[in-house]
Design an enzyme around this catalytic site. Structure first.
Site, short mmCIF file in Angstrom:
data_model
loop_
_atom_site.label_atom_id
_atom_site.label_comp_id
_atom_site.label_asym_id
_atom_site.label_seq_id
_atom_site.Cartn_x
_atom_site.Cartn_y
_atom_site.Cartn_z
N GLN A 1 0.50 -1.47 0.04
CA GLN A 1 -0.02 -0.43 -0.22
C GLN A 1 1.18 1.31 0.10
O GLN A 1 0.16 2.64 0.58
CB GLN A 1 -0.88 0.41 1.05
CG GLN A 1 -2.05 -0.70 0.98
CD GLN A 1 -3.04 -0.50 -0.29
OE1 GLN A 1 -2.77 0.50 -0.65
NE2 GLN A 1 -3.36 -1.59 -1.03
N SER A 2 1.89 1.19 -0.93
CA SER A 2 3.01 2.33 -0.97
C SER A 2 2.13 3.33 -1.25
O SER A 2 1.64 3.38 -2.55
CB SER A 2 4.30 1.63 -1.60
OG SER A 2 5.03 3.01 -1.66
#
Length: 338
Positions: free
Chosen positions: A77-78
């Site tokens: 989930q960068s």
């Protein structure tokens, strides 16, 4: 200080707004005035965020080198990788993203929604890798760059958070200069600046930028890495390098880098009860959304420091909202009841 000697490719709307958090300030007793600088609203490229400000200084270098593929890395989930994908699409470049298993969070849709979903929609080549969390240079990222070379492409390396890049601190030197100009219009100076820290270059750039007017140690980093020794060392190293290249005129010392380590638990990417309370409180009092990985933790830190009396009465505190809201859908189970 000479930031102007570095070329900048505009990816943001311009100076980000400073918003008074009047209801949150009043809820916490009214003795400390809280404000937010909205880096989460800084660009029209896939929601923007703090990495978009940093990329403005990396992209001229990428174009000068004739690169055709931006290669970056982060967790599943960068926010970084989503912003790199957006910039690549905007510029007509290819994009390869290494998404490692940085967060010990078990949800069947975690790798299908939120940031990673947006990156895929923007055409990025997303590569899921099982390796765990670390803020340093990663083998998987180097392998991705080599794969681009083997295919005849010319990769441009963008490390996690832009932080290990030689130019990674410049964007937030610019943030400090921008704040100074806004302070002149507001008629006051902020006593403290609160910012989330993990890979380090956001705080490092701020430390250098605010060192120019004697406020380096008024930048209060809130650690969200849960590896604070590594993060503090990386902030310090990046700040020292950045100070040299912008010709600050003095060395960055250990005491210039303030990192509060109380709010990162239980580990990177997982919220604690204080994180969740801060997210809900800010949402319900101000309509301002924060995420459980980064900004929820720095918001928790700021709120708690007000409650503990760690900011003097009358202080004006600027919260740097770095973005991260697209990740909220990946944590839908936690917030299923709001």
């Amino acid at each position: 200080m000479n930031l102007q000697r570095f070329p900048r490719y505009p990816l943001t709307f311009g100076p980000t707004p400073i918003q008074p958090l009047k209801r949150l300030s009043a809820h916490l007793g009214g003795k400390v005035k809280l404000y937010a600088k909205r880096e989460d609203c800084n660009s029209g490229l896939a929601f923007g965020g703090n990495k978009t400000r940093k990329l403005e200084y990396l992209i001229p270098d990428a174009l000068a080198q004739g690169a055709d593929t931006l290669v970056s890395i982060g967790g599943v989930q960068s926010n970084q990788t989503r912003q790199v994908a957006a910039v690549a699409a905007h510029l007509g470049m290819k994009c390869v993203l290494v998404q490692e298993h940085w967060v010990n969070y078990d949800d069947p849709v975690y790798d299908r929604v939120g940031n990673i979903q947006l990156s895929r929609m923007m055409g990025a080549d997303v590569r899921l890798v099982a390796d765990g969390f670390d803020i340093g240079i990663r083998r998987s990222w180097e392998e991705a760059m080599e794969s681009v070379r083997q295919a005849g492409g010319k990769p441009y390396p963008i490390p996690a958070g832009c932080s290990e890049h030689p130019l990674g601190g410049l964007g937030f030197v610019g943030f400090a200069e921008e704040v100074r100009a806004q302070e002149a219009e507001l008629g006051f100076k902020f006593d403290y600046i609160v910012v989330c820290s993990v890979t380090g270059s956001t705080q490092a750039g701020m430390v250098v930028g605010f060192a120019a007017d004697g406020r380096a140690d008024r930048v209060i980093g809130i650690d969200a890495s849960a590896t604070p020794e590594k993060t503090h060392a990386q902030i310090t190293r990046i700040a020292r390098h950045t100070a040299e290249i912008v010709e600050l005129g003095r060395r960055i010392d250990e005491q210039d880098v303030v990192l509060d380590t109380r709010y990162a638990g239980p580990e990177y990417g997982l919220p604690n009860d204080g994180t969740l309370e801060a997210i809900r409180l800010c949402a319900r009092l101000e309509g301002v959304l924060t995420d459980p990985v980064y900004e929820g933790k720095s918001m928790h830190g700021m709120i708690d420091k007000v409650r503990l009396g760690e900011f003097e009465p009358g202080s004006k505190v600027l919260y740097a909202h770095l973005g991260g809201v697209p990740a909220l859908s990946a944590y839908a189970e936690i917030f299923r009841n709001g």
